[in-house]
Design a protein around this motif. Structure first.
Motif, PDB file in Angstrom:
ATOM      1  N   SER A 191      70.103  59.699   2.181  1.00  0.00           N
ATOM      2  CA  SER A 191      69.390  59.268   3.383  1.00  0.00           C
ATOM      3  C   SER A 191      67.932  58.915   3.102  1.00  0.00           C
ATOM      4  CB  SER A 191      69.461  60.365   4.462  1.00  0.00           C
ATOM      5  OG  SER A 191      68.804  61.545   4.036  1.00  0.00           O
ATOM      6  N   GLN A 192      67.283  59.680   2.232  1.00  0.00           N
ATOM      7  CA  GLN A 192      65.868  59.455   1.971  1.00  0.00           C
ATOM      8  C   GLN A 192      65.609  58.252   1.068  1.00  0.00           C
ATOM      9  OE1 GLN A 192      65.079  64.052   1.297  1.00  0.00           O
ATOM     10  NE2 GLN A 192      63.123  62.982   1.360  1.00  0.00           N
ATOM     11  N   VAL A 193      66.540  57.998   0.129  1.00  0.00           N
ATOM     12  CA  VAL A 193      66.297  56.966  -0.878  1.00  0.00           C
ATOM     13  C   VAL A 193      67.322  55.834  -0.812  1.00  0.00           C
ATOM     14  CG1 VAL A 193      66.023  56.473  -3.338  1.00  0.00           C
ATOM     15  CG2 VAL A 193      65.229  58.655  -2.405  1.00  0.00           C
ATOM     16  N   ILE A 194      68.596  56.136  -1.068  1.00  0.00           N
ATOM     17  CA  ILE A 194      69.599  55.079  -1.227  1.00  0.00           C
ATOM     18  C   ILE A 194      69.667  54.193   0.010  1.00  0.00           C
ATOM     19  CG2 ILE A 194      72.020  54.569  -1.709  1.00  0.00           C
ATOM     20  CD1 ILE A 194      70.353  55.867  -3.974  1.00  0.00           C
ATOM     21  N   ALA A 195      69.668  54.806   1.183  1.00  0.00           N
ATOM     22  CA  ALA A 195      69.777  54.021   2.418  1.00  0.00           C
ATOM     23  C   ALA A 195      68.565  53.127   2.646  1.00  0.00           C
ATOM     24  CB  ALA A 195      69.969  54.957   3.611  1.00  0.00           C
ATOM     25  N   GLN A 196      67.480  53.380   1.926  1.00  0.00           N
ATOM     26  CA  GLN A 196      66.248  52.615   2.131  1.00  0.00           C
ATOM     27  C   GLN A 196      66.063  51.493   1.107  1.00  0.00           C
ATOM     28  OE1 GLN A 196      64.977  53.733   4.928  1.00  0.00           O
ATOM     29  NE2 GLN A 196      66.387  55.484   4.835  1.00  0.00           N
ATOM     30  N   LEU A 197      66.983  51.387   0.145  1.00  0.00           N
ATOM     31  CA  LEU A 197      66.781  50.412  -0.932  1.00  0.00           C
ATOM     32  C   LEU A 197      67.244  49.012  -0.567  1.00  0.00           C
ATOM     33  CD1 LEU A 197      67.554  52.481  -4.149  1.00  0.00           C
ATOM     34  CD2 LEU A 197      65.338  51.824  -3.181  1.00  0.00           C
ATOM     35  N   GLY A 198      67.855  48.863   0.596  1.00  0.00           N
ATOM     36  CA  GLY A 198      68.151  47.535   1.132  1.00  0.00           C
ATOM     37  C   GLY A 198      68.999  46.680   0.225  1.00  0.00           C
ATOM     38  N   ASP A 199      68.393  45.603  -0.299  1.00  0.00           N
ATOM     39  CA  ASP A 199      69.162  44.599  -1.020  1.00  0.00           C
ATOM     40  C   ASP A 199      69.257  44.869  -2.517  1.00  0.00           C
ATOM     41  OD1 ASP A 199      66.549  44.151  -1.676  1.00  0.00           O
ATOM     42  OD2 ASP A 199      66.525  42.022  -1.154  1.00  0.00           O
ATOM     43  N   ALA A 200      69.034  46.093  -2.963  1.00  0.00           N
ATOM     44  CA  ALA A 200      69.229  46.411  -4.385  1.00  0.00           C
ATOM     45  C   ALA A 200      70.681  46.128  -4.753  1.00  0.00           C
ATOM     46  CB  ALA A 200      68.896  47.876  -4.648  1.00  0.00           C
ATOM     47  N   ASP A 201      70.898  45.380  -5.847  1.00  0.00           N
ATOM     48  CA  ASP A 201      72.264  45.006  -6.204  1.00  0.00           C
ATOM     49  C   ASP A 201      72.889  46.026  -7.149  1.00  0.00           C
ATOM     50  OD1 ASP A 201      71.265  44.451  -8.785  1.00  0.00           O
ATOM     51  OD2 ASP A 201      70.934  42.343  -8.296  1.00  0.00           O
ATOM     52  N   ALA A 202      74.159  45.803  -7.489  1.00  0.00           N
ATOM     53  CA  ALA A 202      74.883  46.765  -8.322  1.00  0.00           C
ATOM     54  C   ALA A 202      74.243  46.918  -9.696  1.00  0.00           C
ATOM     55  CB  ALA A 202      76.347  46.346  -8.458  1.00  0.00           C
ATOM     56  N   ALA A 203      73.703  45.825 -10.243  1.00  0.00           N
ATOM     57  CA  ALA A 203      73.055  45.907 -11.551  1.00  0.00           C
ATOM     58  C   ALA A 203      71.827  46.807 -11.498  1.00  0.00           C
ATOM     59  CB  ALA A 203      72.658  44.502 -12.029  1.00  0.00           C
ATOM     60  N   GLN A 204      71.048  46.686 -10.416  1.00  0.00           N
ATOM     61  CA  GLN A 204      69.889  47.561 -10.259  1.00  0.00           C
ATOM     62  C   GLN A 204      70.334  49.012 -10.049  1.00  0.00           C
ATOM     63  OE1 GLN A 204      68.255  44.934  -7.083  1.00  0.00           O
ATOM     64  NE2 GLN A 204      66.291  45.323  -8.078  1.00  0.00           N
ATOM     65  N   LEU A 205      71.308  49.209  -9.169  1.00  0.00           N
ATOM     66  CA  LEU A 205      71.762  50.569  -8.880  1.00  0.00           C
ATOM     67  C   LEU A 205      72.380  51.237 -10.094  1.00  0.00           C
ATOM     68  CD1 LEU A 205      73.240  50.074  -5.298  1.00  0.00           C
ATOM     69  CD2 LEU A 205      71.035  51.082  -5.926  1.00  0.00           C
ATOM     70  N   SER A 206      72.902  50.443 -11.027  1.00  0.00           N
ATOM     71  CA  SER A 206      73.478  51.032 -12.234  1.00  0.00           C
ATOM     72  C   SER A 206      72.402  51.671 -13.110  1.00  0.00           C
ATOM     73  CB  SER A 206      74.238  49.975 -13.040  1.00  0.00           C
ATOM     74  OG  SER A 206      73.346  49.043 -13.637  1.00  0.00           O
ATOM     75  N   ARG A 207      71.146  51.298 -12.886  1.00  0.00           N
ATOM     76  CA  ARG A 207      70.029  51.882 -13.646  1.00  0.00           C
ATOM     77  C   ARG A 207      69.411  53.088 -12.938  1.00  0.00           C
ATOM     78  NH1 ARG A 207      68.012  46.374 -13.750  1.00  0.00           N
ATOM     79  NH2 ARG A 207      68.948  45.256 -15.512  1.00  0.00           N
ATOM     80  N   LEU A 208      69.967  53.462 -11.782  1.00  0.00           N
ATOM     81  CA  LEU A 208      69.410  54.560 -11.003  1.00  0.00           C
ATOM     82  C   LEU A 208      70.214  55.835 -11.255  1.00  0.00           C
ATOM     83  CD1 LEU A 208      67.434  55.597  -8.881  1.00  0.00           C
ATOM     84  CD2 LEU A 208      68.975  54.742  -7.107  1.00  0.00           C
ATOM     85  N   HIS A 209      69.515  56.887 -11.633  1.00  0.00           N
ATOM     86  CA  HIS A 209      70.129  58.172 -11.954  1.00  0.00           C
ATOM     87  C   HIS A 209      69.687  59.192 -10.906  1.00  0.00           C
ATOM     88  CE1 HIS A 209      70.863  56.526 -16.057  1.00  0.00           C
ATOM     89  NE2 HIS A 209      69.727  55.895 -15.790  1.00  0.00           N
ATOM     90  N   LEU A 210      70.633  59.825 -10.229  1.00  0.00           N
ATOM     91  CA  LEU A 210      70.326  60.798  -9.189  1.00  0.00           C
ATOM     92  C   LEU A 210      70.660  62.194  -9.679  1.00  0.00           C
ATOM     93  CD1 LEU A 210      71.774  58.937  -6.059  1.00  0.00           C
ATOM     94  CD2 LEU A 210      69.471  58.798  -7.034  1.00  0.00           C
ATOM     95  N   LEU A 211      69.685  63.089  -9.632  1.00  0.00           N
ATOM     96  CA  LEU A 211      69.887  64.467 -10.078  1.00  0.00           C
ATOM     97  C   LEU A 211      69.429  65.420  -8.971  1.00  0.00           C
ATOM     98  CD1 LEU A 211      68.712  62.748 -12.853  1.00  0.00           C
ATOM     99  CD2 LEU A 211      69.747  64.797 -13.819  1.00  0.00           C
ATOM    100  N   PRO A 212      70.279  65.599  -7.945  1.00  0.00           N
ATOM    101  CA  PRO A 212      69.918  66.517  -6.860  1.00  0.00           C
ATOM    102  C   PRO A 212      69.989  67.967  -7.304  1.00  0.00           C
ATOM    103  CG  PRO A 212      72.111  65.615  -6.505  1.00  0.00           C
ATOM    104  CD  PRO A 212      71.559  64.929  -7.723  1.00  0.00           C
ATOM    105  N   THR A 213      69.568  68.853  -6.393  1.00  0.00           N
ATOM    106  CA  THR A 213      69.566  70.307  -6.618  1.00  0.00           C
ATOM    107  C   THR A 213      69.042  70.651  -8.010  1.00  0.00           C
ATOM    108  OG1 THR A 213      71.957  70.172  -7.117  1.00  0.00           O
ATOM    109  CG2 THR A 213      71.329  70.871  -4.901  1.00  0.00           C
TER     110      THR A 213
END
Length: 270
Positions: free
Chosen positions: A62-84
């Protein structure tokens, strides 16, 4: 621009830029600002980006992914999420963010942690009778105590324990009751409990192993890099780090960083 402090030298452009979330990329429990969203999209065009924070997966979405708008799959493939605090790791599989690993606590470990937090907080007079939302949360791989409740406003949270003394007292009282688990002071009102040794340093080390990017080629931004802060394990690990005070300070720092990454983009296009 709020002054910040580079806590380790970084002579060359990083291959991966990592961030804490609350009070680094966004106000606590809030969506990232459009300015930060635009900067993250710009980063994702040229380097890998990681976010490692005590928040749960739902907060990241909710805080990040939903706000990235038109980021494409190639960009999202470079994003690493490490919660908790890096006890979970998610990567984009072309459709959605899917788990790479999760160091979940057992039912017995969760029960012991929840019981110890409540009983010791009550004994120390730190249990809020009228909180903003739940005080205790089971995040699967992490148990989190939020002294004023999960939805407490930022001004109340920052005023509750500015010296950190309350959190340290509670941490020291709880830790002996949960051997085998690690108890850490988290954000401005929180205590986090995970498996022993599973902290942000573990998350960053795992990130290096999975990406093949050495820690020395990363750059981390966090608001709690002071010794005892929940970002300090990243600095202690040797990751080049920059201390910031809030998301606006981070945005100002990224305005300085982004132009230096252009050679990285040109090298990739050669």
């Amino acid at each position: 621009m709020t002054a910040s402090r580079q806590t380790a030298p970084h002579p060359k452009p990083p291959r991966l830029v990592a961030f804490d979330l609350d009070d680094t990329l966004a106000a606590s429990k809030s969506a990232i600002d459009p300015r930060i969203a635009a900067q993250l999209r710009a980063l994702l065009r040229v380097v890998d980006v990681a976010i490692i924070s005590g928040g749960n997966e739902a907060q990241f979405r909710s805080q990040v992914i939903a706000q990235l708008g038109d980021a494409d799959a190639a960009q999202l493939s470079r994003l690493h999420l490490l919660p908790t605090c890096g006890t979970r790791y998610l990567r984009h599989d072309g459709d959605d963010f899917a788990p790479v690993y999760a160091h979940d606590l057992s039912d017995e470990e969760k029960s012991a942690a929840l019981r110890a937090l409540r009983e010791e907080a009550e004994r120390l007079g730190l249990w809020e009778p009228n909180p903003w939302g739940e005080i205790l949360e089971d995040r699967g791989s992490q148990i989190t105590f939020s002294a004023l409740g999960q939805q407490a406003p930022g001004d109340a949270k920052h005023a509750w324990d500015p010296s950190g003394e309350k959190r340290l007292r509670l941490r020291d009282a709880v830790a002996p009751r949960v051997p085998g688990l690690e108890v850490r002071a988290g954000g401005s009102t929180s205590i986090d409990i995970t498996r022993a040794g599973i902290d942000k340093a573990h998350g960053m080390t795992s990130l290096a192993e999975h990406t093949g990017i050495p820690l020395a080629d990363m750059l981390f931004y966090g608001d709690r890099l002071d010794e005892g802060g929940n970002d300090y394990p990243v600095l202690a690990l040797g990751v080049p780090s920059i201390a910031v005070t809030d998301w606006q300070n981070t945005a100002d720092e990224l305005d300085v960083l982004l132009p230096t990454l252009q050679p990285t983009l040109e090298d990739r296009q050669v």
